[in-house]
Design a protein around this motif. Structure first.
Motif, PDB file in Angstrom:
ATOM      1  N   HIS A   1      -7.742  -0.862   4.179  1.00 42.66           N
ATOM      2  CA  HIS A   1      -7.722   0.062   3.039  1.00 42.66           C
ATOM      3  C   HIS A   1      -8.970   0.938   2.958  1.00 42.66           C
ATOM      4  N   PHE A   2      -9.921   0.767   3.874  1.00 39.37           N
ATOM      5  CA  PHE A   2     -11.075   1.667   3.926  1.00 39.37           C
ATOM      6  C   PHE A   2     -10.975   2.648   5.094  1.00 39.37           C
TER       7      PHE A   2
ATOM      8  N   ASP B   1      -3.365   3.468  -1.557  1.00 33.83           N
ATOM      9  CA  ASP B   1      -2.216   2.602  -1.287  1.00 33.83           C
ATOM     10  C   ASP B   1      -2.548   1.130  -1.528  1.00 33.83           C
ATOM     11  N   GLY B   2      -3.816   0.776  -1.347  1.00 29.80           N
ATOM     12  CA  GLY B   2      -4.231  -0.619  -1.507  1.00 29.80           C
ATOM     13  C   GLY B   2      -4.180  -1.123  -2.928  1.00 29.80           C
TER      14      GLY B   2
ATOM     15  N   LEU C   1      -9.326  -1.236  -4.758  1.00 28.95           N
ATOM     16  CA  LEU C   1     -10.340  -0.582  -5.587  1.00 28.95           C
ATOM     17  C   LEU C   1     -11.397  -1.590  -6.023  1.00 28.95           C
ATOM     18  N   ASP C   2     -10.998  -2.810  -6.336  1.00 33.01           N
ATOM     19  CA  ASP C   2     -11.967  -3.857  -6.671  1.00 33.01           C
ATOM     20  C   ASP C   2     -12.869  -4.161  -5.480  1.00 33.01           C
TER      21      ASP C   2
ATOM     22  N   LEU D   1     -13.543  12.512  -5.857  1.00 36.74           N
ATOM     23  CA  LEU D   1     -12.425  12.030  -6.656  1.00 36.74           C
ATOM     24  C   LEU D   1     -12.967  10.965  -7.602  1.00 36.74           C
ATOM     25  N   VAL D   2     -12.920  11.255  -8.894  1.00 36.62           N
ATOM     26  CA  VAL D   2     -13.480  10.352  -9.897  1.00 36.62           C
ATOM     27  C   VAL D   2     -12.377   9.428 -10.395  1.00 36.62           C
ATOM     28  N   THR D   3     -12.583   8.125 -10.267  1.00 39.71           N
ATOM     29  CA  THR D   3     -11.552   7.181 -10.679  1.00 39.71           C
ATOM     30  C   THR D   3     -11.277   7.291 -12.173  1.00 39.71           C
ATOM     31  N   ALA D   4     -10.020   7.015 -12.534  1.00 39.16           N
ATOM     32  CA  ALA D   4      -9.546   7.273 -13.900  1.00 39.16           C
ATOM     33  C   ALA D   4     -10.339   6.527 -14.959  1.00 39.16           C
TER      34      ALA D   4
END
Length: 315
Positions: A36-37, A45-46, A51-52, A218-221
């Motif tokens: 996922h990296f 997709d991961g 994200l964690d 891209l700033v996470t929500a």
């Protein structure tokens, strides 16, 4: 997190996140061989687990950290799975239509408040599908298309979807937003005006290499609790040209996702643009770009997207 896609000194494409002071990047790709990296779409997709894992690496003192200085940033998602750009700001639409009417008859100026917008615009979000292969990022030069004499910037912001869905309920739509970025929808206005007389489009008014500019990151929500209270500022060659607010969107991203997903499956990693904020382009307020101009679009919490105009090309 502020997520980035960049080229390493060896020319490899990696993803990572800005450090606290935004002068460094924690390189996820170099720090872990997890699938996922591999790229930003793989991270999206991961899902929450990926994200964690990214957050954990960002806090890990043993992670690979590099300086931002001298790095080439790409668009955070260099090839979105799909691109849809909407038209959600009433002020922009009214002013753009008034400008068109004035061009048609210079002796009969029309005030934007007197412009009649078609009823369908209020009933549903209106959008077109763009070229997902013409995306570039912060610092990239925008190449002036050879067939155009009038080039314009458009100040927008955008989302990328976190997961797929069909018939998404508006009240659940926010959970489908992975993050936010800035979008400069470069437009060849003369080509656009001509082709749309044919009752379809836009096409070559929007579709040319380097015409879709996204970034700088891209700033996470989770870092943007209220996406509808963001100041959107345009500067040309360092001088402020306009200022607007994301709260002026008539249709919000939740409305857009609910509408587009009616009997149509959307997927993770898709791009949705807000449309141009009021006063956010030269079509509305005058002052089309010239060769060599540097355009800066700044949105609260999303950074500054900076690009230079090259051209026009010589025939």
């Amino acid at each position: 997190m502020k997520l980035v896609t960049f080229l390493t000194a060896a020319g490899q494409q990696h993803i990572g996140a800005l450090g606290v002071d935004e002068s460094t990047i924690v390189d996820f790709t170099a720090s872990s061989n997890a699938a996922h990296f591999r790229d930003m779409l793989a991270l999206i997709d991961g899902g929450p687990q990926a994200l964690d894992a990214a957050r954990a690496i960002r806090e890990d003192g043993n992670a690979v950290v590099i300086s931002v200085a001298g790095l080439k940033l790409l668009a955070p998602v260099p090839e979105p799975r799909q691109m849809r750009d909407c038209l959600c700001f009433e002020k922009h639409l009214k002013q753009a239509m008034a400008s068109k009417l004035l061009r048609n008859d210079p002796n009969k100026p029309v005030h934007p408040d007197d412009v009649k917008i078609p009823d369908v615009w209020y009933k549903q979000p209106i959008y077109y599908k763009g070229n997902r292969f013409s995306v570039v990022g912060d610092g990239a030069d925008v190449e002036w298309p050879s067939y155009s004499k009038i080039l314009d910037y458009e100040m927008e912001f955008c989302i990328f979807t976190s997961k797929g869905g069909k018939n998404i309920a508006r009240e659940n739509a926010r959970s489908h937003i992975f993050g936010y970025s800035i979008f400069n929808d470069i437009s060849a206005r003369d080509a656009q005006a001509e082709e749309m007389l044919g009752m379809l489009g836009p096409a070559k008014g929007k579709d040319f290499d380097t015409g879709n500019v996204i970034g700088p990151w891209l700033v996470t929500a989770d870092e943007i609790p209220d996406p509808y209270n963001l100041t959107m500022t345009v500067r040309i060659n360092g001088k402020e040209r306009s200022r607007g607010n994301s709260g002026e969107m008539y249709h919000k991203f939740e409305d857009i996702l609910a509408h587009v997903s009616k009997d149509e499956t959307i997927r993770a990693g898709e791009f949705f643009g807000s449309g141009t904020v009021g006063n956010g382009c030269a079509l509305e307020i005058g002052g089309y770009v010239e060769p060599g101009d540097v355009i800066e679009l700044e949105v609260t919490g999303l950074g500054v997207l900076r690009n230079r105009i090259l051209g026009p090309k010589q025939s």
